[in-house]
Design a protein around this motif. Structure first.
Motif, PDB file in Angstrom:
ATOM      1  N   VAL A 218       0.911  -1.487  -0.199  1.00  0.00           N
ATOM      2  CA  VAL A 218      -0.163   0.024   0.043  1.00  0.00           C
ATOM      3  C   VAL A 218       0.800   1.322   0.106  1.00  0.00           C
ATOM      4  O   VAL A 218       1.684   1.097   0.434  1.00  0.00           O
ATOM      5  CB  VAL A 218      -0.696   0.462   0.964  1.00  0.00           C
ATOM      6  CG1 VAL A 218      -2.163   0.811   1.192  1.00  0.00           C
ATOM      7  CG2 VAL A 218      -1.971  -1.031   1.533  1.00  0.00           C
ATOM      8  N   GLY A 219       0.885   1.973  -0.639  1.00  0.00           N
ATOM      9  CA  GLY A 219       1.210   3.633  -0.849  1.00  0.00           C
ATOM     10  C   GLY A 219       2.537   3.379  -1.514  1.00  0.00           C
ATOM     11  O   GLY A 219       2.948   5.265  -1.967  1.00  0.00           O
ATOM     12  N   GLN A 283      -5.770   3.284  -6.201  1.00  0.00           N
ATOM     13  CA  GLN A 283      -6.943   4.403  -5.623  1.00  0.00           C
ATOM     14  C   GLN A 283      -6.332   5.862  -4.838  1.00  0.00           C
ATOM     15  O   GLN A 283      -5.388   5.908  -4.472  1.00  0.00           O
ATOM     16  CB  GLN A 283      -8.036   4.007  -4.024  1.00  0.00           C
ATOM     17  CG  GLN A 283      -8.869   2.707  -5.281  1.00  0.00           C
ATOM     18  CD  GLN A 283      -9.754   2.345  -3.852  1.00  0.00           C
ATOM     19  OE1 GLN A 283      -9.215   2.116  -2.553  1.00  0.00           O
ATOM     20  NE2 GLN A 283     -10.642   1.407  -3.780  1.00  0.00           N
ATOM     21  N   GLY A 284      -6.661   6.671  -5.814  1.00  0.00           N
ATOM     22  CA  GLY A 284      -6.058   8.553  -5.830  1.00  0.00           C
ATOM     23  C   GLY A 284      -5.173   8.090  -6.373  1.00  0.00           C
ATOM     24  O   GLY A 284      -4.571   8.676  -6.015  1.00  0.00           O
ATOM     25  N   ILE A 286      -2.783   6.056  -5.574  1.00  0.00           N
ATOM     26  CA  ILE A 286      -1.909   4.951  -4.886  1.00  0.00           C
ATOM     27  C   ILE A 286      -2.323   3.549  -4.978  1.00  0.00           C
ATOM     28  O   ILE A 286      -3.391   3.405  -4.325  1.00  0.00           O
ATOM     29  CB  ILE A 286      -1.984   6.186  -3.273  1.00  0.00           C
ATOM     30  CG1 ILE A 286      -1.445   7.720  -4.001  1.00  0.00           C
ATOM     31  CG2 ILE A 286      -1.308   5.439  -2.387  1.00  0.00           C
ATOM     32  CD1 ILE A 286      -1.692   8.184  -2.477  1.00  0.00           C
ATOM     33  N   GLN A 353       8.669   5.501  -2.254  1.00  0.00           N
ATOM     34  CA  GLN A 353       8.045   5.260  -1.100  1.00  0.00           C
ATOM     35  C   GLN A 353       8.909   5.480  -0.436  1.00  0.00           C
ATOM     36  O   GLN A 353       8.690   5.866   0.444  1.00  0.00           O
ATOM     37  CB  GLN A 353       7.265   4.441  -0.959  1.00  0.00           C
ATOM     38  CG  GLN A 353       6.271   3.838  -0.174  1.00  0.00           C
ATOM     39  CD  GLN A 353       5.195   5.774   0.230  1.00  0.00           C
ATOM     40  OE1 GLN A 353       5.550   6.622  -0.119  1.00  0.00           O
ATOM     41  NE2 GLN A 353       4.631   5.647   1.069  1.00  0.00           N
TER      42      GLN A 353
ATOM     43  N   ALA B 107     -10.030   8.234  -2.343  1.00  0.00           N
ATOM     44  CA  ALA B 107      -8.057   8.338  -1.931  1.00  0.00           C
ATOM     45  C   ALA B 107      -7.755   8.480  -0.167  1.00  0.00           C
ATOM     46  O   ALA B 107      -6.244   8.182  -0.073  1.00  0.00           O
ATOM     47  CB  ALA B 107      -7.219   9.252  -2.440  1.00  0.00           C
ATOM     48  N   TYR B 109      -7.885   6.318   1.991  1.00  0.00           N
ATOM     49  CA  TYR B 109      -7.276   5.360   3.203  1.00  0.00           C
ATOM     50  C   TYR B 109      -6.087   5.304   2.667  1.00  0.00           C
ATOM     51  O   TYR B 109      -4.902   5.102   2.685  1.00  0.00           O
ATOM     52  CB  TYR B 109      -8.205   3.731   2.539  1.00  0.00           C
ATOM     53  CG  TYR B 109      -6.651   2.683   2.939  1.00  0.00           C
ATOM     54  CD1 TYR B 109      -6.336   2.183   4.014  1.00  0.00           C
ATOM     55  CD2 TYR B 109      -6.690   1.965   1.870  1.00  0.00           C
ATOM     56  CE1 TYR B 109      -5.866   1.376   4.484  1.00  0.00           C
ATOM     57  CE2 TYR B 109      -5.467   0.291   2.704  1.00  0.00           C
ATOM     58  CZ  TYR B 109      -5.366  -0.149   3.746  1.00  0.00           C
ATOM     59  OH  TYR B 109      -4.417  -0.827   3.902  1.00  0.00           O
ATOM     60  N   THR B 110      -5.588   4.372   1.098  1.00  0.00           N
ATOM     61  CA  THR B 110      -4.418   4.632   0.695  1.00  0.00           C
ATOM     62  C   THR B 110      -3.213   6.230   0.976  1.00  0.00           C
ATOM     63  O   THR B 110      -2.734   6.012   1.190  1.00  0.00           O
ATOM     64  CB  THR B 110      -4.369   4.540  -1.467  1.00  0.00           C
ATOM     65  OG1 THR B 110      -5.316   5.963  -1.656  1.00  0.00           O
ATOM     66  CG2 THR B 110      -5.359   4.042  -1.458  1.00  0.00           C
ATOM     67  N   TRP B 111      -4.024   7.112   1.227  1.00  0.00           N
ATOM     68  CA  TRP B 111      -3.569   9.078   1.207  1.00  0.00           C
ATOM     69  C   TRP B 111      -2.748   8.069   2.921  1.00  0.00           C
ATOM     70  O   TRP B 111      -1.891   9.438   3.015  1.00  0.00           O
ATOM     71  CB  TRP B 111      -4.501   9.796   0.902  1.00  0.00           C
ATOM     72  CG  TRP B 111      -3.323  10.824   1.387  1.00  0.00           C
ATOM     73  CD1 TRP B 111      -3.022  11.446   2.970  1.00  0.00           C
ATOM     74  CD2 TRP B 111      -3.340  11.938   1.176  1.00  0.00           C
ATOM     75  NE1 TRP B 111      -2.691  13.001   2.400  1.00  0.00           N
ATOM     76  CE2 TRP B 111      -2.259  13.567   1.166  1.00  0.00           C
ATOM     77  CE3 TRP B 111      -3.489  12.322  -0.751  1.00  0.00           C
ATOM     78  CZ2 TRP B 111      -2.020  14.425   0.696  1.00  0.00           C
ATOM     79  CZ3 TRP B 111      -2.887  12.942  -1.364  1.00  0.00           C
ATOM     80  CH2 TRP B 111      -2.309  14.303  -0.948  1.00  0.00           C
ATOM     81  N   GLN B 113      -2.317   5.845   4.052  1.00  0.00           N
ATOM     82  CA  GLN B 113      -1.803   4.557   4.378  1.00  0.00           C
ATOM     83  C   GLN B 113      -0.022   4.845   3.532  1.00  0.00           C
ATOM     84  O   GLN B 113       1.403   4.882   4.432  1.00  0.00           O
ATOM     85  CB  GLN B 113      -1.456   3.433   3.516  1.00  0.00           C
ATOM     86  CG  GLN B 113      -3.177   2.727   4.445  1.00  0.00           C
ATOM     87  CD  GLN B 113      -2.560   2.123   6.020  1.00  0.00           C
ATOM     88  OE1 GLN B 113      -1.294   1.936   5.817  1.00  0.00           O
ATOM     89  NE2 GLN B 113      -3.041   2.831   6.616  1.00  0.00           N
ATOM     90  N   LYS B 114       0.126   6.177   3.318  1.00  0.00           N
ATOM     91  CA  LYS B 114       1.609   6.565   2.354  1.00  0.00           C
ATOM     92  C   LYS B 114       1.825   7.841   2.872  1.00  0.00           C
ATOM     93  O   LYS B 114       2.890   7.746   3.610  1.00  0.00           O
ATOM     94  CB  LYS B 114       0.591   7.547   1.147  1.00  0.00           C
ATOM     95  CG  LYS B 114       2.034   7.937   0.258  1.00  0.00           C
ATOM     96  CD  LYS B 114       1.661   8.726  -0.339  1.00  0.00           C
ATOM     97  CE  LYS B 114       3.139   9.300  -2.141  1.00  0.00           C
ATOM     98  NZ  LYS B 114       3.720   7.399  -2.363  1.00  0.00           N
TER      99      LYS B 114
END
Lengths: 357, 357, 357, 357
Positions: A218-219, A283-284, A286, A353, B107, B109-111, B113-114
């Motif tokens: 993820v990420g 998603q988005g 990422i 990342q 976005a 969740y992914t945001w 997490q990132k």
């Protein structure tokens, strides 16, 4: 302007014309201390030049890679990896007949207009031979990624009108067993027949490759301009003959409702998952940890031996028949190229990342 | 890593969250001495926020642009053009209900997490509000391009299952007369009905935008990695909700033969033309002087008021209804965004090609 | 071509003319989750505009910074930090007299030749007012670095012919107590007298700033083109009026022997140290953990009120006296600018090195 | 992170360790249609390895360049120029004695700390052998520039304490006639004696190179971060052993008054000139048409055969004598490297300025 370089942290710089002395490249940004398996690179190069019998390019090349730097005592040392593959079988004379003619739907005309000069030997730098360099970059990236548990698999989903629809990821072995890299034997036979018919007519065929990437953390991906799928799309559209790219459910999402298209989250044994994967794992912009998948459309190769109308560089309307060695359908050979470009994108974003960690 | 910058010579740097103080950007590389029409920029911004009656976002913003630098006595002076648009109507409280919940196919969740942190106010930087900055960049690029005779036109080709197929380029006026930016009145009515049905259900709809670029000079684009269509594809895939991109005849080329797909050249009054334009104006990654066209697929917006299953940031399975202002279908509003991204790519490549001249 | 952007991972994009509406910038690549102290940024801005009595610029600006994005609830969120400082006191009329004249050793002539157009209002973008943007970037970078224990200190070592030689790093307090940022009271008095004499003559003075960076971890810097000292040098040479850069023992190393110049390593309580530090903390382009230090030479400002010969933009030989507000000696005000550029370089390389970890 | 790439439009990508298979590079952005003189490249390579009798490196290499792409029928074709030079005389065994020892003031320690791994064969990538690649890039850039009338000349101004001060630009022939590249016979003799003394002691010497660039058109350079002198400074500081850079009157400007330092403009036969050239041909970061000149300080090479204290990679204090081939003074050999870096910068900025035209 960077037209021969690819990537941000992991970078591939490429050189070489199809009928020049050699092609090669430099890989920058590969982490130090990683063990490298050279035979695996050679095996990837040989996947790219798979002989498909009489329907494929007649050019016989050994594509022997010489790695000139960056690896010491079997491991990367953080320095750029320079490599060269000689062009053994370059015959510039083959091309004297089309020296002054712009082949339809080739890069001949646009290249000469852009640079004011043309390398008429087999397409020069616009030749698909340049993709050897990408396969080397991809082979190295795959080795790094596989040490992180990330797997990339691509296969032929369509040639001409023959389509194989499947919902699961075929095994690498089942794909490689198939001469057309379509693991469904029945579809493969229909595809072979279509290729034989096109070959008999001196014509060519396009197709579609599907690619799947699993175990991506993820990420990965940037939220605005450098979205992970935008980078994948740009990479795929940079392969010769590619006309379209879609990820997840792609174009078909356009006719769905939000309630049909949204991927609901749920927790399964402390792991976040989505019930569907229309998002294709992104998603988005990422990665969300689900399988990443996308499809790439290839046009039929432009070189056909059927007579066509065109022009020469003096401004005359002329006819042309493009004889000599060329593939009827490049799509099976493009499978390792698609994988390679995907591997380089994922590795690049994986390294990027690290800055956030 | 460049995630907020776009372009090589002509560059747009973007900042701003949807519910922060302001959004804005910097345009670098705009040539000096070009007259700029500020009201045209404002008019483009207002095209982006077109009110589609009750089916569109309820957020009322004036989107007043303040240009802070780069233009002196009505002309560009070669310096970066800084600009700001204030967020007048930001209401962070609206979002308190979804502060701890990851909305499906957003976005969120992914945001988190990132970056390990989340701006829960309306999507923060992943909000489509960020595209205002792109429309400003596009408006400036369009002014430059139109002085070179280059015209960019985009329109809605599909919403849900309603499709308008046409072969010629509709006029700007016919597109802008249509509230859905689909100039065919009959299709537009069907589309409106589909939107009304989706609105009634609390659901959303996707669609497809087609874009055409005419009078592009021969020679724009790089032959290997930075192909003109790869740059257009990357730009389009960088727009929120985009799932696919194809240029020329795109995915349909995959099922054609070379003899059907190739575009034969001919000379017409000393001008080089092609009889067909399956290439979409780009051959070998370089523009050939014909019309450039491509299609962009949008998924339905993820925000729907229908109850969905999801998770919160403590790892619980929960339900969510995303209330508040959001569009049923963003595709008509995305038309100027598609045009803007296309304009910035073409201007960037136009300037790049000056190095070869 | 990137002329207004600085950095690789940590990036500053800058805009604004000295007499336009505002100046400002965007900081990209700042890690998420870092607490930001806004008053510290304001205090750094006020260090840059220190009033040196009648010998400094008469322009009174409050330099109020508005941060428009990137910080939410007191912390960075990984998004670009946009900021704007209005030009409160811009008076374009001041400059009407020199509108058509190229001031000696200013950027007037070269700018107009480059862009074909000129912003004659106080130097436009070539004005040192642009460095406000750098001080903002530097203030943020310093906050990040100080959380890693890295400290940056700069001071005035020379003004005109008055030189202060010292071997240890003065304290920040001792530097800031000095109006000329030279902590040695005796030298400071001589410097003030030199400035007074130059002011009385309508003339200007140059000088030298020394900068020290302590607690930099081993391993920052790239071994070939992007050496840490090359990046520092490029950053310093990008400050207005800078004519030279040297690090470690610099130019004086040219007349030493290897046996005198080499820094011998030794182990002290398990810590690697060098007995001398002629290397200035950088070996082979990479930090070695010792103090980094360098010196930056500033020419006297070109604006003097003594009559000079020059030309106008019609090609006539003319005389000019540059009246209006300008500093006699900018060197003390340049101290926070030197620190800021250093901070941005170190932070950028600190983040870059995360990729290798 | 670009540590092996140089330039913006004209780019050099470099690879190769001093004792690996080969070193080489890729030149991107070289305009198409330029005739290339290969023997001139070879002659530049041989200037770099000039034998200075017993005082220089004992390594005998032919440095034969193989150009693998980018040149067709004697002319550039707009594609990347790939090239390789094999390392004929690499003897990794030479270095077994220093395998575990960090030589004082070398890159050994910092490299291993950065990457966690070390190529102990002669400095690996930190060796000056890597500069061969730069000389190839410089030779090509010089050919392009000389077709525009731009000339680059560098010479040795100082070795140890022996200095030659002169005000005019010496001829290329007078420089090349001198084994130490110092055209003043008297100074050269003193320099030779100093080198002989240092050689006898097993010691090494540093020095200063001055470089002059004439006929540069007005307008090259960017006004803010990418100032022409900042790019030149960064390029020079990227050469091994360089400790300082100054352009125009450099550090000495710090003690001048504005009235002494300013360069007054005048018109001479319709040509804009300056009466003095303290600016070194660059004002506000942009070339003004006058001669560009700068000075580069080199430390003495770190490899000496005098016994020194240091540490090994187990953390022990040890002694080291660096035997084997190494130069007493590299400064004369660095002359073509300084010229090459300057040529690549000027060519890059020349091409960049085409965008403004």
């Amino acid at each position: 302007m960077g037209s021969n370089s690819f990537g941000n942290i992991f970078k591939l710089h490429s050189f070489g014309e199809s009928h020049g002395e050699a092609i090669g490249g430099i890989i920058e940004g590969f982490p130090a201390g990683i063990s490298i398996d050279i035979p695996m690179i050679e095996s990837e190069l040989s996947r790219r030049k798979t002989n498909q019998g009489l329907y494929s390019s007649q050019r016989k090349e050994n594509d022997n890679i010489k790695i000139l730097s960056g690896i010491f005592e079997g491991k990367t040392i953080g320095t750029p990896i320079g490599f060269v593959i000689e062009n053994e079988n370059a015959k510039p004379k083959d091309y004297s007949k089309i020296k002054d003619i712009y082949r339809p739907s080739h890069a001949d005309y646009t290249w000469e207009q852009k640079y004011g000069i043309r390398d008429y030997r087999g397409g020069g730098r616009s030749s698909a031979r340049e993709t050897i360099v990408r396969v080397v970059g991809g082979a190295l990236a795959k080795q790094f990624l596989s040490q992180q548990g990330i797997q990339i698999t691509a296969w032929v989903q369509q040639i001409g009108n023959e389509v194989w629809e499947n919902s699961s990821i075929p095994s690498f072995e089942s794909i490689e067993k198939s001469i057309l890299r379509c693991p469904d034997r029945k579809t493969e036979i229909s595809m072979q027949q279509a290729i034989e018919r096109a070959a008999a007519e001196g014509d060519s065929l396009g197709g579609i490759i599907k690619c799947s990437i699993s175990n991506v953390p993820v990420g990965l991906g940037e939220p605005v301009f450098n979205k992970l799928h935008a980078a994948l799309g740009s990479a795929m559209l940079g392969i010769n003959a590619v006309k379209g790219f879609e990820y997840g459910n792609g174009f078909s999402a356009a006719s769905l409702k939000g309630s049909q298209n949204n991927d609901e989250f749920y927790i399964d044994n402390d792991v976040v998952k989505t019930r569907t994967n229309n998002s294709g794992g992104i998603q988005g912009g990422i990665s969300n940890g689900e399988e990443i998948y996308f499809r790439v459309a290839f046009k039929p190769v432009a070189s056909i031996s059927i007579r066509q109308q065109t022009i020469d560089n003096k401004g005359n309307n002329v006819d042309v028949e493009v004889n000599g060695r060329h593939d009827v359908c490049v799509v099976p050979r493009a499978v390792p190229i698609v994988e390679s470009m995907a591997a380089m994108v994922i590795m690049d974003f994986y390294l990027m990342q690290k800055i956030n960690q």
